[in-house]
Scaffold this active site. Structure first.
Site, mmCIF file in Angstrom:
data_model
loop_
_atom_site.group_PDB
_atom_site.id
_atom_site.type_symbol
_atom_site.label_atom_id
_atom_site.label_comp_id
_atom_site.label_asym_id
_atom_site.label_seq_id
_atom_site.Cartn_x
_atom_site.Cartn_y
_atom_site.Cartn_z
ATOM 1 N N GLY A 324 0.526 -1.540 1.701
ATOM 2 C CA GLY A 324 1.657 -0.630 1.561
ATOM 3 C C GLY A 324 2.760 -0.927 2.559
ATOM 4 O O GLY A 324 2.946 -2.070 2.999
ATOM 5 N N SER A 325 3.497 0.118 2.940
ATOM 6 C CA SER A 325 4.762 -0.072 3.660
ATOM 7 C C SER A 325 4.636 -0.604 5.087
ATOM 8 O O SER A 325 5.643 -1.021 5.669
ATOM 9 C CB SER A 325 5.546 1.239 3.673
ATOM 10 O OG SER A 325 5.978 1.566 2.365
ATOM 11 N N VAL A 326 3.432 -0.614 5.673
ATOM 12 C CA VAL A 326 3.310 -1.249 6.993
ATOM 13 C C VAL A 326 3.590 -2.746 6.885
ATOM 14 O O VAL A 326 3.922 -3.400 7.876
ATOM 15 C CB VAL A 326 1.920 -0.997 7.629
ATOM 16 C CG1 VAL A 326 1.741 0.467 8.007
ATOM 17 C CG2 VAL A 326 0.799 -1.464 6.718
#
Length: 722
Positions: A324-326
């Site tokens: 995801g966004s990490v």
């Protein structure tokens, strides 16, 4: 010649002569074969594949194995994590012919009394034990008591043995002690006996560090050779030949017990409140790559084995997932480092079409036209797609390879997966920029994050500090800081650190909740969709992997903290709020102890060491529990404690419940207000079949308090959230 002719003319004499010749030839041939065979056996000392010399030695020599002591597993400061121990299996002789050396009965004489006594110490009712003691076959010599009769502690064994019950015996077996209870359990691992019924068996690691370093920990067995006669009696005056065993080496991990214990407290709290399907908490020393804390949920108790069936793997390396966004930390790094980042360039947020697929921001309405400098802070998927397109798919793939995405880290743990990158379609290429269509493990992500923390130099995660020879005390191997690449420039790393800080400090940042007063924290939040077995992604507000990656402090990190949480079943708070209940207090604790692992607050004081309450009076045991800041629950009407959970030597959090079984009739306690974990302790200590309905705390029970439960059927417990 004429004599022979006359002889052969006589048919009977001729036949006798031929038979005689044949017999003579056969005898001579047999004799030759015998001589050859005898010569071969004499020279080779083998017969029919059996070494006769060895066979003779075996007959007149007794070889006894001398087990090597398995090495210990210790933390960075030398505190015990795993060490050698002993457990006991109980069995009963039921054959009435069995006698002791002095002629006394060595079988169960009084089944009622034996069952009554054993029911105090085993999680079996008197009725169940009597059933075991009455086998169907009258010829059966002995019986065992199933899982409840295996793996008994030395305390329980001594208590039963002190009752001097005829026919009751124990088998001593090698085991492994884990004094901290649940403590990086899936990473440290467990062992099992090579032969569960052999008291002289070795044990081998089957998970985690115990498995990966099994050869190092096992050492080499020795042996003792003694001359004996044909009846296996030692010959007088014979000399024993001994080959000494070589004990296994001790393995020192990078884990810091103080940080690890606190991480376990935080993990257990989140697990009980929100029931995520998976939770991971990792703390890495940003300078060295040393893993100072690592835990997961679900996990299990290595002493009792409770929970093992649901967590038979180390998810930190054996599970792969879409981050995801990490992942945007790497995307921003690649964009800046490749010279394609224009922070002032405006783009239309909300949604974008790529390769026939619509990609949206978490806020699908978007924020209108915004500069690329806000894309990272707002965690805009569309902004990251824009960065990927500006770089070009080839450049972005080269940077992912530089960050070793899709490659194993080589951390010293078994079963590490390498992950994968889906890059065939244009839409997949775009989606990797915000952490979809790419699979990783947590160690890979920590390794990649380390480049931002170390001026562009990427540090390999380390879980082992050193290996020490147990006999000499000398360090045979030391694990040092290992730089595995430099995917970005130092100047790029500084810019990304600043961007991570803005995620916390900007009013529109997605990480405002992670602001820790007095601490310069930089973070990146993540919300990854979960692939559906039927294709596409799961829907629903909780069907995500939520995460936060943080650097403390952001501008010169000493620590990298990475927390992931999958599908919380009780999402009574926002995902960010739930994760902050782990991240924020953990950051405070890390800062309070400073850079040095020794200049720290005593985090271990958060735990309560469980004392032994066996044979204590019920009243004194309850007072002791109260003074320790724990809750209590009593089963039975007796005045003396015969069993307890948790067992002595374990560590628990303040406020947890200790469950006591007394020597009286097994009566049902009032479970009102007990947590689900408390109910599981009740089921374990009584051996009863308990079914729970709902979540939270007990509001109803099918068996009334005070009712004798030895012969009760299924017990149904209803729970509700407060």
């Amino acid at each position: 010649m004429s004599k022979f002719r006359k002889l052969f003319k006589n048919k009977a004499r001729r036949n006798h002569y031929i038979v005689g010749i044949v017999i003579l030839i056969a005898t001579a041939f047999s004799f030759i074969l015998f001589i050859q065979r005898f010569a071969y056996i004499s020279m080779s000392k083998q017969y029919d594949g059996v070494n006769l010399e060895q066979k003779t030695k075996q007959k007149y020599e007794r070889v006894t194995k001398v087990n090597a002591k398995r090495g210990d597993i210790l933390d960075v400061n030398g505190d015990m994590i795993a060490g050698d121990s002993t457990i006991y299996n109980i069995y009963a002789i039921v054959d009435h012919k069995s006698k002791t050396v002095d002629g006394k009965a060595d079988y169960v004489v009084n089944k009622d009394k034996t069952a009554q006594v054993l029911s105090r110490y085993l999680s079996l009712s008197k009725k169940q034990i009597k059933k075991y003691l009455t086998p169907v076959s009258k010829k059966q010599y002995q019986v065992e008591f199933g899982p409840s009769g295996r793996g008994l502690s030395i305390e329980i064994k001594r208590k039963i043995a002190s009752k001097k019950l005829p026919g009751i015996h124990f088998i001593e077996l090698p085991s492994r002690s884990y004094p901290n209870g649940v403590f990086a359990t899936n990473l440290v691992g467990i062992t099992k006996a090579d032969d569960a019924n052999d008291k002289n068996s070795n044990i081998s690691g089957v998970m985690g560090i115990e498995k990966y370093f099994n050869k190092v920990l096992s050492g080499k067995n020795g042996k003792q050779i003694t001359k004996v006669d044909k009846n296996d009696n030692e010959l007088p005056g014979s000399q024993m030949i001994e080959k000494k065993s070589s004990d296994g080496s001790n393995v020192y991990l990078t884990l810091n017990s103080k940080i690890q214990q606190y991480a376990e407290i935080l993990a257990q709290t989140v697990e009980e409140k929100y029931e995520p399907k998976n939770l991971q908490i990792l703390v890495m020393n940003a300078k060295t790559g040393a893993i100072e804390a690592a835990t997961q949920r679900p996990t299990f108790n290595p002493t009792t084995g409770k929970g093992l069936s649901n967590s038979w793997r180390d998810t930190l390396v054996e599970d792969q997932f879409e981050p995801g966004s990490v992942m945007k930390i790497l995307t921003l790094s690649a964009s800046i480092d490749s010279g394609n980042y224009n922070p002032d360039q405006l783009y239309q947020s909300g949604t974008v079409e790529v390769g026939g697929r619509t990609i949206g921001d978490w806020n699908t309405a978007g924020w209108g036209y915004i500069p690329l400098s806000e894309a990272f802070t707002r965690s805009s998927n569309v902004g990251m797609v824009k960065l990927e397109q500006e770089m070009g798919s080839e450049t972005w793939m080269n940077y992912m390879k530089k960050f070793h995405i899709g490659q194993k880290t080589g951390v010293d743990l078994p079963g590490e997966v390498s992950g994968s990158i889906s890059y065939e379609h244009t839409s997949d290429q775009a989606m990797t920029s915000f952490g979809q269509s790419v699979n990783v493990n947590t160690m890979q992500m920590l390794q990649a994050f380390s480049a931002i923390a170390n001026g562009g130099k990427m540090i390999k995660p380390q879980i082992v500090k050193k290996i020490v020879d147990a006999d000499t005390g000398k360090t045979t191997k030391k694990f040092k800081r290992e730089v595995v690449g430099q995917p970005i420039k130092a100047s790029t790393a500084k810019k990304v650190q600043k961007a991570m800080r803005q995620v916390v400090t900007k009013s529109y940042g997605t990480g405002v909740v992670y602001n820790v007063p007095g601490v310069k924290v930089g973070v990146k939040t993540g919300t990854a969709q979960i692939a559906s077995p039927s294709g596409g992604y799961l829907t629903g507000s909780n069907n995500y992997i939520f995460s936060v990656a943080g650097m403390i402090p952001y501008n010169d990190p000493n620590y990298i903290v990475y927390v992931t949480m999958k599908q919380p079943q009780k999402m009574t708070e926002s995902a960010e709020k739930i994760l902050s209940e782990v991240f924020n207090p953990l950051v405070k604790r890390l800062v309070s102890q400073g850079k040095s692992q020794t200049d720290s607050v005593e985090v271990g004081s958060q735990y309560v060491n469980v004392p032994s309450l066996l044979d204590k009076s019920t009243n004194s045991a309850l007072n002791k529990i109260k003074n320790l800041g724990l809750q209590s629950g009593v089963i039975g009407t007796g005045n003396k404690v015969v069993q307890q959970l948790p067992d002595s030597g374990q560590k628990v959090m303040p406020g947890q419940r200790m469950v006591l079984l007394t020597n009286g009739a097994m009566t049902m306690p009032d479970l009102t207000g007990w947590s689900k974990n408390d109910v599981l302790k009740f089921a374990e200590i009584t051996g009863k079949q308990v079914t729970t309905k709902g979540d939270g705390y007990v509001v109803k029970q099918s068996v009334e308090a005070g009712h004798v439960i030895n012969d009760s059927g299924k017990i149904i417990i209803t729970l509700k959230n407060k």
